[in-house]
Write an enzyme that holds these catalytic residues in place. Structure first.
Site, mmCIF file in Angstrom:
data_model
loop_
_atom_site.group_PDB
_atom_site.id
_atom_site.type_symbol
_atom_site.label_atom_id
_atom_site.label_comp_id
_atom_site.label_asym_id
_atom_site.label_seq_id
_atom_site.Cartn_x
_atom_site.Cartn_y
_atom_site.Cartn_z
ATOM 1 N N HIS A 57 2.290 -15.445 11.623
ATOM 2 C CA HIS A 57 3.516 -14.668 11.414
ATOM 3 C C HIS A 57 3.169 -13.364 10.717
ATOM 4 O O HIS A 57 2.023 -13.148 10.318
ATOM 5 C CB HIS A 57 4.571 -15.467 10.650
ATOM 6 C CG HIS A 57 4.224 -15.812 9.230
ATOM 7 N ND1 HIS A 57 3.209 -16.689 8.905
ATOM 8 C CD2 HIS A 57 4.755 -15.411 8.042
ATOM 9 C CE1 HIS A 57 3.137 -16.817 7.593
ATOM 10 N NE2 HIS A 57 4.056 -16.044 7.039
ATOM 11 N N HIS A 59 4.013 -11.724 7.835
ATOM 12 C CA HIS A 59 3.980 -11.402 6.411
ATOM 13 C C HIS A 59 2.604 -10.897 5.981
ATOM 14 O O HIS A 59 1.574 -11.425 6.435
ATOM 15 C CB HIS A 59 4.389 -12.613 5.574
ATOM 16 C CG HIS A 59 5.861 -12.904 5.650
ATOM 17 N ND1 HIS A 59 6.393 -14.139 5.353
ATOM 18 C CD2 HIS A 59 6.924 -12.116 5.998
ATOM 19 C CE1 HIS A 59 7.720 -14.106 5.509
ATOM 20 N NE2 HIS A 59 8.048 -12.887 5.903
ATOM 21 N N ASP A 61 0.755 -11.185 3.434
ATOM 22 C CA ASP A 61 -0.242 -12.082 2.837
ATOM 23 C C ASP A 61 -0.905 -12.979 3.881
ATOM 24 O O ASP A 61 -1.767 -13.805 3.537
ATOM 25 C CB ASP A 61 0.373 -12.917 1.707
ATOM 26 C CG ASP A 61 1.487 -13.836 2.166
ATOM 27 O OD1 ASP A 61 2.185 -13.504 3.144
ATOM 28 O OD2 ASP A 61 1.676 -14.901 1.536
ATOM 29 N N HIS A 62 -0.550 -12.790 5.150
ATOM 30 C CA HIS A 62 -1.211 -13.500 6.248
ATOM 31 C C HIS A 62 -1.905 -12.546 7.218
ATOM 32 O O HIS A 62 -2.739 -12.998 8.011
ATOM 33 C CB HIS A 62 -0.203 -14.373 7.009
ATOM 34 C CG HIS A 62 0.271 -15.547 6.200
ATOM 35 N ND1 HIS A 62 -0.109 -16.840 6.452
ATOM 36 C CD2 HIS A 62 1.084 -15.604 5.114
ATOM 37 C CE1 HIS A 62 0.460 -17.646 5.559
ATOM 38 N NE2 HIS A 62 1.183 -16.909 4.740
ATOM 39 N N HIS A 115 10.922 -19.775 8.778
ATOM 40 C CA HIS A 115 10.381 -18.909 7.723
ATOM 41 C C HIS A 115 10.473 -17.458 8.166
ATOM 42 O O HIS A 115 10.943 -16.588 7.436
ATOM 43 C CB HIS A 115 8.943 -19.310 7.432
ATOM 44 C CG HIS A 115 8.276 -18.522 6.349
ATOM 45 N ND1 HIS A 115 8.693 -18.565 5.032
ATOM 46 C CD2 HIS A 115 7.223 -17.673 6.382
ATOM 47 C CE1 HIS A 115 7.925 -17.775 4.306
ATOM 48 N NE2 HIS A 115 7.025 -17.221 5.102
ATOM 49 N N ASP A 134 3.238 -20.766 7.265
ATOM 50 C CA ASP A 134 4.236 -21.045 6.238
ATOM 51 C C ASP A 134 5.423 -21.808 6.807
ATOM 52 O O ASP A 134 6.547 -21.698 6.297
ATOM 53 C CB ASP A 134 4.717 -19.744 5.588
ATOM 54 C CG ASP A 134 3.687 -19.129 4.663
ATOM 55 O OD1 ASP A 134 2.611 -19.733 4.478
ATOM 56 O OD2 ASP A 134 3.956 -18.031 4.130
ATOM 57 N N HIS A 172 -0.636 -21.896 1.875
ATOM 58 C CA HIS A 172 -0.650 -21.709 0.421
ATOM 59 C C HIS A 172 -0.990 -22.998 -0.321
ATOM 60 O O HIS A 172 -0.746 -24.101 0.165
ATOM 61 C CB HIS A 172 0.723 -21.241 -0.074
ATOM 62 C CG HIS A 172 1.112 -19.874 0.391
ATOM 63 N ND1 HIS A 172 0.830 -18.736 -0.328
ATOM 64 C CD2 HIS A 172 1.767 -19.466 1.505
ATOM 65 C CE1 HIS A 172 1.298 -17.679 0.319
ATOM 66 N NE2 HIS A 172 1.874 -18.102 1.437
#
Length: 256
Positions: A57, A59, A61-62, A115, A134, A172
């Site tokens: 996805h 975001h 942080d990915h 998400h 996530d 995470h």
């Protein structure tokens, strides 16, 4: 002998990215690189290159490490077709029903909105690995930033028929907090109590709780168990639908 390997690489504050290596071809992929540095260090330590970057996805942080890794190694980028406008430079855009190949390792794509609206997950049976991003966490699930409780509940159902020994590689290290919350939802779950103690021990020794196993998730994760009578009873929601119970659990976790 296994068809391949999966290596867990911690990054950022509590993210994990995953290095996947096909034994037959030597092809190497990284899943959800939140940053490039730890990935580069792992590749250099093993004297490997990188062929593919795979995203679940959009975001940051990915995907934060995408550009540097692609520039450095000439890797191809694979990601969710539904997030084309939010993940730049994808070479292969995939959705449910599509297949992703890491050398000879074949991965099944799931659409799992909730998400994010275009979130996907990848299941590679030859290495018993589900890369859930996530969507599904160990003892949890992702916040509903772009989707509805019904969407996320339906998304998580897609994982429940995977083999029990499937290893869940999520985005995470949230497991200890998730465990404390889960214990407030299903108070009589003996397997959950044992798992909470196991998780506390792992974290006290600085050991990742990831990957988890699908059979353990099915036995202890309240977000996968919203249709179980024990949870409905504990919540005082007998007669409610699974979606209503899931929504209640998600709301409680948001406030936990």
């Amino acid at each position: 002998m296994s068809a391949g390997d999966v290596f867990v690489i911690p990054c950022l504050s509590d993210n994990y990215t995953y290095l996947v290596r096909c034994h037959e071809t030597g092809m190497t992929a990284i899943v959800d690189p939140g940053e490039a540095g730890p990935v580069v260090a792992e590749l250099e330590d093993r004297d490997w290159s990188l062929d593919l970057v795979i995203n679940t996805h959009h975001h940051n942080d990915h995907i934060g490490g995408n550009a540097e890794l692609i520039t450095r190694y000439g890797a191809k980028l694979i990601g969710p077709k539904a997030e084309t406008m939010r993940i730049p430079g994808m070479d292969q855009k995939v959705a449910e029903g599509d297949t992703v190949m890491i050398g000879a390792l074949s991965g099944q794509v799931f659409d799992v909105p909730g998400h994010t609206s275009g979130h996907i997950a990848f299941y590679f049976p030859a290495v018993s690995a589900l890369f859930s991003g996530d969507s599904l966490f160990a003892l949890g699930c992702g916040r509903l930033f772009e989707g509805t409780p019904d969407q996320m509940w339906q998304s998580l159902q897609k994982f429940r028929n995977l083999p029990g020994d499937t290893l869940v590689y999520c985005g995470h290290e949230y497991t200890q907090s998730n465990a404390r919350f889960a214990a407030t939802i299903e108070t009589g779950n003996v397997a959950l109590k044992a798992r909470c103690a196991e998780i506390d021990d792992l974290r006290a020794r600085g050991i990742p709780t990831i990957p988890s196993r699908m059979d353990k998730e099915l036995a202890t994760n309240p977000f996968l168990r919203a249709d179980h009578a024990s949870i409905a009873s504990d919540l005082g929601m007998e007669g409610a639908t699974a979606t209503e119970i899931f929504a209640e659990i998600r709301g409680r976790k948001d406030r936990f």
